[in-house]
Design a protein around this motif. Structure first.
Motif, PDB file in Angstrom:
ATOM      1  N   TYR A  40       0.703  -1.499  -0.529  1.00  0.00           N
ATOM      2  CA  TYR A  40       0.166  -0.034  -0.290  1.00  0.00           C
ATOM      3  C   TYR A  40       1.064   1.301  -0.246  1.00  0.00           C
ATOM      4  N   PHE A  48      -5.529  -1.632  -5.600  1.00  0.00           N
ATOM      5  CA  PHE A  48      -6.475  -2.462  -4.736  1.00  0.00           C
ATOM      6  C   PHE A  48      -7.103  -0.956  -5.082  1.00  0.00           C
ATOM      7  N   TYR A  57     -13.513  -9.375  -7.969  1.00  0.00           N
ATOM      8  CA  TYR A  57     -13.625  -9.273  -6.363  1.00  0.00           C
ATOM      9  C   TYR A  57     -14.976  -8.958  -6.323  1.00  0.00           C
ATOM     10  N   GLY A 163     -13.669  -4.630   4.751  1.00  0.00           N
ATOM     11  CA  GLY A 163     -12.423  -4.691   4.122  1.00  0.00           C
ATOM     12  C   GLY A 163     -12.339  -6.309   4.155  1.00  0.00           C
ATOM     13  N   THR A 165      -9.641  -6.828   6.460  1.00  0.00           N
ATOM     14  CA  THR A 165      -8.339  -7.025   6.284  1.00  0.00           C
ATOM     15  C   THR A 165      -7.429  -7.741   7.323  1.00  0.00           C
ATOM     16  N   THR A 215      -4.759  -7.707 -10.192  1.00  0.00           N
ATOM     17  CA  THR A 215      -4.616  -8.358  -9.102  1.00  0.00           C
ATOM     18  C   THR A 215      -3.138  -8.464  -9.294  1.00  0.00           C
ATOM     19  N   PHE A 218      -1.114  -5.430  -8.693  1.00  0.00           N
ATOM     20  CA  PHE A 218      -1.024  -4.639  -7.533  1.00  0.00           C
ATOM     21  C   PHE A 218       0.258  -5.919  -7.364  1.00  0.00           C
ATOM     22  N   MET A 254      -0.707 -15.185  -1.718  1.00  0.00           N
ATOM     23  CA  MET A 254      -0.257 -14.978  -3.066  1.00  0.00           C
ATOM     24  C   MET A 254       1.071 -15.071  -2.654  1.00  0.00           C
ATOM     25  N   SER A 284      -5.111 -13.945   2.575  1.00  0.00           N
ATOM     26  CA  SER A 284      -5.803 -13.718   2.558  1.00  0.00           C
ATOM     27  C   SER A 284      -6.946 -15.051   3.098  1.00  0.00           C
TER      28      SER A 284
HETATM   29  C1  AVI Z   1      -6.969  -5.949   1.629  1.00  0.00           C
HETATM   30  N1  AVI Z   1      -7.578  -7.106   1.904  1.00  0.00           N
HETATM   31  C2  AVI Z   1      -8.747  -7.847   2.628  1.00  0.00           C
HETATM   32  C3  AVI Z   1      -7.460  -7.706   0.284  1.00  0.00           C
HETATM   33  C4  AVI Z   1      -7.699  -9.374   0.221  1.00  0.00           C
HETATM   34  O1  AVI Z   1      -8.950  -9.708  -0.479  1.00  0.00           O
HETATM   35  O2  AVI Z   1      -6.918 -10.056   1.315  1.00  0.00           O
HETATM   36  C5  AVI Z   1      -6.182  -7.783  -0.843  1.00  0.00           C
HETATM   37  C6  AVI Z   1      -5.886  -8.231  -1.367  1.00  0.00           C
HETATM   38  N2  AVI Z   1      -5.053  -8.634  -2.169  1.00  0.00           N
HETATM   39  C7  AVI Z   1      -5.634  -9.227  -3.545  1.00  0.00           C
HETATM   40  N3  AVI Z   1      -6.823  -8.552  -4.401  1.00  0.00           N
HETATM   41  C8  AVI Z   1      -6.870  -7.739  -2.975  1.00  0.00           C
END
Ligand code: AVI
Length: 324
Positions: A40, A48, A57, A163, A165, A215, A218, A254, A284
């Protein structure tokens, strides 16, 4: 009362030296990794935001639907004159749904690691909500940071952590973070938290492998960031994006995959990568509602209510600080 943006120049996000330490440590270990918080920077935060708009997503869209549908009930739970502290505020889009429904919030404290993103968002928010005091804090919320009190006495503090997170932390780290949040709160204070639920593997894997490659961009931005901020010399074309659901652990993982044998120099440290060797960049975790309830209860939180969508893709839980 006029628009009020409380400056907090003493509170800064983690410096480059910490980034370098974390990268050197993570790449020197047997299973290589870089902490996901380094996604970030300003560019990563912008990418993002693009992820959040993708068809595949679902978390952002579903969480927003829950907030729209149950926003009044949620606002009632929080009550009037609340001091709202948001962990990982990003663009604060879901927060607006809450702010639109809260009765006379005393203070809004968005906390985010990306300085530029945070100050842009706080400016816009202070303009759009002229009666609200906004006190942005640029900080890594996994480390101690101070929260401004604000001018008016709040009836209670509520930490908003949307979110999913929380899923980006290992379970023991998540528990520690929830305990730290509890420490910052008094009995009766609240925690409103969004988390992603376990579901079909195919849905999960599509969400982290979108067709447009956002993604992947990212994930690879982390390499660009190590090049620009730490003077590393990653050849970004020689790394690929790999995301999959680890069923046993209940999480998406990831990775960045080295597409050939290669060496990378970072601050005079040489790292050799075999072909197909990976750098873990993110977990995640996907939870069940009961697992989450148990996890939070261990560190002084009592679940008061949970809201989810029709397909049980995502959950928003409201908890109160109990006495141990
Ligand atoms: C911020 N976080 C909750 C996202 C997730 O889904 O874990 C980050 C993300 N990584 C890839 N896509 C989104």
């Amino acid at each position: 009362m006029s628009a009020s943006l409380i400056e907090n120049p003493l509170l800064r996000a983690s410096p480059a030296a910490e980034f370098l330490d974390d990268v050197l440590r993570g790449l020197s270990s047997v299973s290589r990794s870089v902490p996901s918080k380094y996604f970030y920077d300003d560019i990563g935060s912008t990418i993002f935001d693009e992820i959040c708009k993708l068809d595949e997503y679902y978390p952002t869209r579903v969480e927003s639907e829950i907030m729209h549908r149950y926003g009044n009930e949620i606002a009632c739970r929080l009550g009037a004159n609340v001091r709202l502290i948001e962990y990982g505020s990003g663009s604060s889009l879901k927060t607006r749904i809450l702010l639109d429904r809260l009765v006379d919030p005393c203070l809004y404290v968005p906390v985010d690691i990306s300085n530029e993103h945070l100050s842009r968002m706080a400016d816009t928010l202070a303009t759009d909500y002229p009666l609200l005091s906004v006190a942005p804090v640029a900080a890594d919320f996994t480390r101690p940071f101070e929260v401004p009190k604000g001018r008016f006495e709040a009836r209670r503090t509520c930490v908003y952590f949307p979110g999913s997170t929380i899923g980006n932390f290992l379970q023991e780290e998540a528990i520690q973070l929830l305990a730290d949040i509890a420490d910052r709160c008094e009995r009766g204070d609240g925690l409103l938290i969004g988390f992603d639920l376990r579901k079909d593997k195919d849905v999960l894997e599509k969400a982290y492998n979108d067709r447009a490659g956002v993604t992947a961009a990212f994930n690879k931005n982390l390499l660009h960031r190590m090049n620009s901020d730490l003077g590393a010399n990653f050849d970004t074309r020689q790394f690929g994006h790999h995301a999959f659901f680890n069923d046993a652990a209940g999480r998406i993982e990831m990775h960045l995959v080295s597409l050939r044998e290669q060496s990378v120099d970072i601050a005079d440290h040489l790292f050799r990568f075999d072909r197909n060797e990976t750098i873990l960049t993110e977990y995640s975790q996907k939870y069940s509602i009961s697992d989450f309830e148990q996890m939070t209860a261990q560190v002084g939180w009592q679940c008061k209510e949970t809201w989810s969508d029709k397909r049980d893709y995502f959950a928003v839980m409201y908890l109160e600080r109990s006495s141990f």
